[in-house]
Every structure is written in structure tokens, then in C-alpha cells.
Design a protein around this motif. Structure first.
Motif, PDB file in Angstrom:
ATOM      1  N   SER A 164       0.830  -1.213   0.000  1.00 21.71           N
ATOM      2  CA  SER A 164       0.000   0.000   0.000  1.00 21.71           C
ATOM      3  C   SER A 164       0.863   1.261   0.000  1.00 21.71           C
ATOM      4  O   SER A 164       2.018   1.253   0.424  1.00 21.71           O
ATOM      5  CB  SER A 164      -0.898   0.016   1.235  1.00 21.71           C
ATOM      6  N   TYR A 165       0.248   2.352  -0.464  1.00 21.77           N
ATOM      7  CA  TYR A 165       0.851   3.680  -0.356  1.00 21.77           C
ATOM      8  C   TYR A 165       0.354   4.326   0.941  1.00 21.77           C
ATOM      9  O   TYR A 165      -0.728   3.975   1.441  1.00 21.77           O
ATOM     10  CB  TYR A 165       0.467   4.544  -1.552  1.00 21.77           C
ATOM     11  N   PRO A 166       1.120   5.263   1.512  1.00 18.51           N
ATOM     12  CA  PRO A 166       0.720   5.859   2.794  1.00 18.51           C
ATOM     13  C   PRO A 166      -0.697   6.430   2.808  1.00 18.51           C
ATOM     14  O   PRO A 166      -1.405   6.299   3.816  1.00 18.51           O
ATOM     15  CB  PRO A 166       1.772   6.955   3.012  1.00 18.51           C
ATOM     16  N   HIS A 167      -1.142   7.036   1.684  1.00 17.80           N
ATOM     17  CA  HIS A 167      -2.465   7.665   1.691  1.00 17.80           C
ATOM     18  C   HIS A 167      -3.600   6.637   1.764  1.00 17.80           C
ATOM     19  O   HIS A 167      -4.751   6.998   2.031  1.00 17.80           O
ATOM     20  CB  HIS A 167      -2.647   8.539   0.443  1.00 17.80           C
ATOM     21  N   GLN A 168      -3.274   5.365   1.546  1.00 14.89           N
ATOM     22  CA  GLN A 168      -4.288   4.316   1.622  1.00 14.89           C
ATOM     23  C   GLN A 168      -4.467   3.771   3.041  1.00 14.89           C
ATOM     24  O   GLN A 168      -5.285   2.880   3.253  1.00 14.89           O
ATOM     25  CB  GLN A 168      -3.902   3.175   0.674  1.00 14.89           C
ATOM     26  N   LEU A 169      -3.700   4.307   3.987  1.00 19.22           N
ATOM     27  CA  LEU A 169      -3.747   3.831   5.369  1.00 19.22           C
ATOM     28  C   LEU A 169      -4.314   4.906   6.285  1.00 19.22           C
ATOM     29  O   LEU A 169      -4.225   6.108   5.993  1.00 19.22           O
ATOM     30  CB  LEU A 169      -2.348   3.439   5.837  1.00 19.22           C
ATOM     31  N   SER A 170      -4.855   4.492   7.412  1.00 22.19           N
ATOM     32  CA  SER A 170      -5.347   5.448   8.414  1.00 22.19           C
ATOM     33  C   SER A 170      -4.166   6.040   9.182  1.00 22.19           C
ATOM     34  O   SER A 170      -3.026   5.571   9.067  1.00 22.19           O
ATOM     35  CB  SER A 170      -6.290   4.741   9.380  1.00 22.19           C
ATOM     36  N   GLY A 171      -4.446   7.059  10.002  1.00 24.36           N
ATOM     37  CA  GLY A 171      -3.388   7.686  10.793  1.00 24.36           C
ATOM     38  C   GLY A 171      -2.728   6.710  11.750  1.00 24.36           C
ATOM     39  O   GLY A 171      -1.502   6.680  11.898  1.00 24.36           O
ATOM     40  N   GLY A 172      -3.544   5.868  12.407  1.00 25.91           N
ATOM     41  CA  GLY A 172      -2.978   4.882  13.327  1.00 25.91           C
ATOM     42  C   GLY A 172      -2.132   3.847  12.617  1.00 25.91           C
ATOM     43  O   GLY A 172      -1.086   3.426  13.120  1.00 25.91           O
ATOM     44  N   GLN A 173      -2.563   3.437  11.414  1.00 27.82           N
ATOM     45  CA  GLN A 173      -1.781   2.474  10.635  1.00 27.82           C
ATOM     46  C   GLN A 173      -0.454   3.079  10.195  1.00 27.82           C
ATOM     47  O   GLN A 173       0.585   2.417  10.223  1.00 27.82           O
ATOM     48  CB  GLN A 173      -2.590   2.007   9.430  1.00 27.82           C
ATOM     49  N   ARG A 174      -0.486   4.343   9.780  1.00 29.17           N
ATOM     50  CA  ARG A 174       0.760   5.003   9.363  1.00 29.17           C
ATOM     51  C   ARG A 174       1.733   5.135  10.539  1.00 29.17           C
ATOM     52  O   ARG A 174       2.949   5.007  10.365  1.00 29.17           O
ATOM     53  CB  ARG A 174       0.456   6.377   8.757  1.00 29.17           C
ATOM     54  N   GLN A 175       1.181   5.384  11.727  1.00 31.69           N
ATOM     55  CA  GLN A 175       2.055   5.472  12.895  1.00 31.69           C
ATOM     56  C   GLN A 175       2.689   4.120  13.186  1.00 31.69           C
ATOM     57  O   GLN A 175       3.875   4.030  13.538  1.00 31.69           O
ATOM     58  CB  GLN A 175       1.273   5.964  14.109  1.00 31.69           C
ATOM     59  N   ARG A 176       1.932   3.046  13.024  1.00 31.07           N
ATOM     60  CA  ARG A 176       2.477   1.706  13.222  1.00 31.07           C
ATOM     61  C   ARG A 176       3.549   1.396  12.169  1.00 31.07           C
ATOM     62  O   ARG A 176       4.540   0.722  12.470  1.00 31.07           O
ATOM     63  CB  ARG A 176       1.357   0.667  13.173  1.00 31.07           C
ATOM     64  N   VAL A 177       3.346   1.878  10.950  1.00 30.48           N
ATOM     65  CA  VAL A 177       4.365   1.695   9.909  1.00 30.48           C
ATOM     66  C   VAL A 177       5.653   2.405  10.301  1.00 30.48           C
ATOM     67  O   VAL A 177       6.755   1.868  10.142  1.00 30.48           O
ATOM     68  CB  VAL A 177       3.850   2.201   8.541  1.00 30.48           C
TER      69      VAL A 177
END
Length: 347
Positions: A164-177
Motif C-alpha cells: 500500500s501507499y501511505p495515503h491508503q492507510l489510516s493515521g494509526g496504521q501510518r504510525q504503526r508503519v
């Protein structure tokens, strides 16, 4: 709890200045603290106190207009013969040695995952970049490690997130990434700079629980930078309170909350809402605001806002760190007997 017999990081008398069109901004003016292996140190203070700049200095990533003008950051690296003291501030930021340490031995979770992740690359590409830079693995092994890192931070369907690209994830998912990238090379020291600021309270609780579990699993040291004292109470072993480029108090977590000495620490704690408070009581605020680092007040930096200001002392003399108890240091004239006992001193 931390093994207090072994030091992993020493920050000594660190001064960092930024040269701007309006003058010199003295972001750090003598920051001192020590971090032990396996310890979680909270660094707290209002915005503009120098918390993030301290983290940038430890990573040797000071922005182009900034310069470390004095002091040192010493990292104690384990090797086959014991430990080796590496002075990070003496290494060129782009040197091979610094690149080997940054991201591998010392990793950082940045403040804002929405801007820290590159929108043009998939999550997998950004994870693979960190792994390939520091680990001697082939493409298949690197992909396996990357997906394991995503699974380790409890992201569902890690293969999908990898693609996935970052814009396809939620804020919490991006923080986990961001956490997965920081932990992908198993660092011994993690710097978390406001890692939950942009998250809702439910997601914040999940991220904090995840970080606690990972710290228990890997026994890494953590510097947790935040302005949220509730997060500090949940995460940290010790606390360093910063004000306008200096550490004004450092002690263990229980003493910070139950027996703080510095008026600034006391004021920060009074500004926290409590469940047992009278509902009609107005929340206390600290008078004034943090001064501009380009025009620092003379004497004690906190004296224009301090309710315990000593006339004739606080506005004239800069306080030194005083050890008031074992493991408890305070930078305040109230605990410096030579200053508070001067003739003409008035509270």
C-alpha cells in the motif's frame, strides 16, 4: 526496569544554535542527561523548549541552519570486547560511521507520520530501504523481514500494507508503519518524538501499549519526547523536564509526580485536569508563555513566569543543577543555599 549500572547515552553540556535572518536562536544551552540501558526516559516541556532539537542532535541530523557549538553526545556501543564510547557529535553527519549508527543502532519515530512517509513510494519500498541499508540480506529475506516488522506492530494483513501507499492507510496504521521502520533493524536506542500527537485517544492507547510490549520484548532504551504527562506516567522510568533549552529537573517517575521540586514542574502538574477535582474549579495555567529563544531572559529563564521568584537573585544569576536527593537534580535557586541566602533576597 533499567539496568542502572550500564550507561548507553550521555548528553553533556549540549549547545545548539540556529543562525537566522533575525539573529541567533539559542535552541539548546547546556543540556545534560544520562540514559541507561533498558531505561525509558521521558523528555517533557512546552513547545519551544528544545525537545525535538535534542533528538536531532542525538541522531546527528541538525537542520542546515543549525550547528552544535559546544558539548557532546556519547553513545556507548556494545561489541565483542565490551562497550565502545562513540562521540556522535564528532562524526560528520553523512559519514559512513554515522550512517551505520543512524537507523541501525539508534532509530527515531518522527512527530508526524502523515509527512514523514514518502507518498510516492509504497510502505514496502520504504521498509526495504532501511533493511537493505543496514542488513546483509537478499531480496527475498529483506521482504520477509519487512512483512515480519509490519506483523510485529500488529498491523492486520501485513502483505496488503506492504504493497500500500501511505495515503491508503489510516493515521494509526501510518504510525504503526513508522514504528515498524524504526524497529526493522532492532535498534538498541529508540527516540520517539511525539509519536501519538495526531492520533485519537483509542488509537493512542493502542500505540502506547504496543510500544510497552516491544520494549519489554527487546529491552531497548527509549527516549520518549512528549508534552503529555499522562503518557509519561504510563511509559517512563525517569523524566527530564526541559525549559528553554535546558534540563531544569530530572528524577524518577514517582518523584516527578509526587514530590517535584522545580516550580515549572509543579506548574505543569497543576495544569493537568484530575478526576477527583471539584467540577467548578478552573484549570490552572502557567502565566505567560515560553520566551523567544533569540531573546532569552537574564538569570533564571523561568523567572518571569515563576510564582516563587526570588528578587535580586533569579533575574540576575543563572541557576546551576543541584542534587537535592539521590538521583534527583534540580536547576533552581530555591535549592542552592549560596544563592537563596544572599543578603537582600526576597521571595
Amino acid at each position: 526496569m533499567a539496568d542502572r549500572a550500564e550507561t548507553i547515552l550521555e548528553v553533556r553540556n549540549l549547545h545548539t544554535h540556529f543562525h537566522t535572518e533575525s539573529g541567533v536562536v539559542r535552541a539548546l544551552e547546556g543540556v545534560d542527561f544520562t540514559l541507561n540501558r533498558g531505561q525509558v526516559l521521558g523528555v517533557v516541556g512546552e513547545s519551544g523548549c528544545g525537545k525535538s532539537v535534542t533528538a536531532q542532535c542525538i541522531m546527528n541530523m541538525v537542520p542546515s541552519r543549525g550547528r552544535i557549538v559546544d558539548g557532546s553526545v556519547i553513545y556507548h556501543q556494545r561489541n565483542g570486547q565490551g562497550t565502545e564510547a562513540i562521540e556522535i557529535t564528532a562524526l560528520p553527519p553523512k559519514s559512513r560511521e554515522m550512517r551505520r549508527i543512524r537507523g541501525n543502532e539508534i532509530a527515531m519515530i518522527f512527530q508526524e507520520p502523515m509527512t514523514s512517509l514518502d507518498p510516492l513510494y509504497t510502505v514496502g519500498n520504504q521498509l526495504l530501504e532501511a533493511i537493505n541499508l543496514h542488513q546483509d540480506v537478499d531480496r527475498t529475506e529483506a521482504r520477509t523481514l519487512a512483512i515480519h516488522s509490519l506483523d510485529r506492530v500488529q498491523l492486520p494483513e501485513p502483505e496488503r500494507v506492504f504493497a500500500s501507499y501511505p495515503h491508503q492507510l489510516s493515521g494509526g496504521q501510518r504510525q504503526r508503519v513508522m514504528i515498524a521502520i524504526a524497529l526493522s533493524c532492532n535498534p538498541t536506542l529508540l527516540i520517539a518524538d511525539e509519536p501519538t500527537t495526531a492520533l485519537d485517544v483509542t488509537t493512542q492507547a493502542q500505540i502506547l501499549s504496543l510500544m510497552r510490549d516491544l520494549q519489554d520484548e527487546t529491552h531497548m532504551s527509549i527516549i520518549f519526547i512528549t508534552h503529555d504527562l499522562g503518557v509519561v506516567a504510563e511509559m517512563c522510568d525517569e523524566v527530564a523536564v526541559m525549559y528553554l533549552g535546558k534540563v531544569v529537573e530530572q528524577t524518577d517517575i514517582d518523584t516527578t509526580f509526587y514530590s517535584p521540586r522545580h516550580p515549572y514542574t509543579q506548574a505543569l502538574l497543576r495544569s493537568i485536569p484530575r478526576l477527583d477535582d471539584d467540577q467548578d474549579r478552573r484549570l490552572e495555567v502557567i502565566a505567560g508563555s515560553v520566551p523567544d529563544p533569540s531573546s532569552i531572559p537574564s538569570g533564571c529563564r523561568f523567572h518571569p513566569r515563576c510564582p516563587e521568584f526570588l528578587t535580586g537573585v533569579c533575574e540576575q544569576r543563572e541557576p546551576v543543577l543541584v542534587q537535592v536527593d539521590e538521583g534527583h537534580q534540580v536547576r533552581c535557586h530555591l535549592y542552592d543555599e549560596t544563592a537563596s541566602s544572599q543578603p537582600g533576597t526576597q521571595p
